[in-house]
Design a protein around this motif. Structure first.
Motif, PDB file in Angstrom:
ATOM      1  N   SER A 194       2.301  -0.459   0.262  1.00  0.00           N
ATOM      2  CA  SER A 194       3.634  -0.315   0.448  1.00  0.00           C
ATOM      3  C   SER A 194       4.393   0.409  -0.411  1.00  0.00           C
ATOM      4  CB  SER A 194       4.044  -1.810   0.813  1.00  0.00           C
ATOM      5  OG  SER A 194       4.100  -2.728  -0.333  1.00  0.00           O
ATOM      6  N   THR A 195       4.138   0.288  -1.855  1.00  0.00           N
ATOM      7  CA  THR A 195       4.828   0.836  -2.694  1.00  0.00           C
ATOM      8  C   THR A 195       4.802   2.398  -2.733  1.00  0.00           C
ATOM      9  OG1 THR A 195       3.096   0.612  -4.543  1.00  0.00           O
ATOM     10  CG2 THR A 195       4.926  -1.093  -4.343  1.00  0.00           C
ATOM     11  N   ALA A 210      -6.668  -7.475  -4.694  1.00  0.00           N
ATOM     12  CA  ALA A 210      -5.785  -7.502  -5.889  1.00  0.00           C
ATOM     13  C   ALA A 210      -4.338  -6.922  -5.539  1.00  0.00           C
ATOM     14  CB  ALA A 210      -6.239  -6.615  -7.062  1.00  0.00           C
ATOM     15  N   SER A 211      -4.213  -6.107  -4.604  1.00  0.00           N
ATOM     16  CA  SER A 211      -2.931  -5.194  -4.381  1.00  0.00           C
ATOM     17  C   SER A 211      -2.233  -6.110  -3.706  1.00  0.00           C
ATOM     18  CB  SER A 211      -3.164  -4.020  -3.722  1.00  0.00           C
ATOM     19  OG  SER A 211      -3.671  -4.099  -2.263  1.00  0.00           O
ATOM     20  N   LYS A 214     -10.464  -0.642 -15.803  1.00  0.00           N
ATOM     21  CA  LYS A 214      -9.984  -1.402 -16.890  1.00  0.00           C
ATOM     22  C   LYS A 214      -9.386  -2.794 -16.420  1.00  0.00           C
ATOM     23  CE  LYS A 214      -8.803   2.600 -19.729  1.00  0.00           C
ATOM     24  NZ  LYS A 214      -7.826   3.618 -20.051  1.00  0.00           N
ATOM     25  N   GLU A 215      -9.110  -2.585 -15.126  1.00  0.00           N
ATOM     26  CA  GLU A 215      -8.441  -3.905 -14.363  1.00  0.00           C
ATOM     27  C   GLU A 215      -9.619  -4.566 -13.972  1.00  0.00           C
ATOM     28  OE1 GLU A 215      -5.305  -4.955 -14.603  1.00  0.00           O
ATOM     29  OE2 GLU A 215      -4.811  -3.340 -15.847  1.00  0.00           O
ATOM     30  N   LEU A 271       0.027  -4.651 -10.797  1.00  0.00           N
ATOM     31  CA  LEU A 271      -0.866  -3.757 -10.500  1.00  0.00           C
ATOM     32  C   LEU A 271      -0.246  -2.720  -9.473  1.00  0.00           C
ATOM     33  CD1 LEU A 271      -4.067  -2.975 -10.208  1.00  0.00           C
ATOM     34  CD2 LEU A 271      -4.132  -4.038  -7.964  1.00  0.00           C
ATOM     35  N   LEU A 272       0.392  -2.926  -8.370  1.00  0.00           N
ATOM     36  CA  LEU A 272       1.187  -1.955  -7.657  1.00  0.00           C
ATOM     37  C   LEU A 272       2.091  -0.852  -8.389  1.00  0.00           C
ATOM     38  CD1 LEU A 272       1.824  -4.091  -4.655  1.00  0.00           C
ATOM     39  CD2 LEU A 272       0.047  -2.431  -4.588  1.00  0.00           C
TER      40      LEU A 272
END
Length: 140
Positions: free
Chosen positions: A16-17, A111-112, A99-100, A118-119
């Motif tokens: 969405s972002t 995760a998103s 890295k995440e 994160l987004l």
């Protein structure tokens, strides 16, 4: 496990972002200048009512001029990037995701859905890529 570039792009452009991001194709400044000049001319010709009329006319002209000159970021990423550019962005995204501790598409999707930080980080990576590697200036 390595996330393939195509799979990564398919997921990224659906976030969405990223869907909300737009790029103004070098018309923002032009439209601002047209609106300012018409407002000034209106003010010089007719005083305070001319300022309002000139601003309105300039805004309408700018709106017509800018119509269709904004592209969505997903459209740019899928249609306007070369394979080499896609690989460069995918590598930057993969480095960040590693890295995440996100190493699969399933982990990324999961995760998103519940991690706004994160987004935002993904959005920043995409914005920086568009500005530095593709020359876009007005990415929002």
């Amino acid at each position: 496990m390595f996330i393939e570039t195509k799979e990564l792009f398919d997921v990224i452009v659906e976030l969405s972002t990223i869907k909300e991001m737009k790029v103004a194709l070098n018309t923002t400044v032009e439209c601002g200048v047209v609106a300012a000049i018409s407002t000034m001319i209106g003010g010089l010709v007719a005083g305070p009512p001319g300022i309002a009329a000139g601003g309105l006319v300039g805004t309408l002209i700018s709106s017509c001029h800018a119509n269709g000159k904004f592209k969505s970021v997903p459209e740019i990423l899928m249609k306007d990037t070369t394979q080499q550019q896609k690989e460069k962005l995918a590598n930057a995204l993969r480095n960040f995701l590693t890295k995440e501790n996100i190493i699969t598409i399933v982990q990324l999707i999961t995760a998103s859905q519940n991690n706004p930080l994160l987004l935002q980080s993904i959005k920043k990576i995409v914005r920086d890529f568009l500005m530095t590697n593709m020359g876009y200036r007005n990415v929002s």
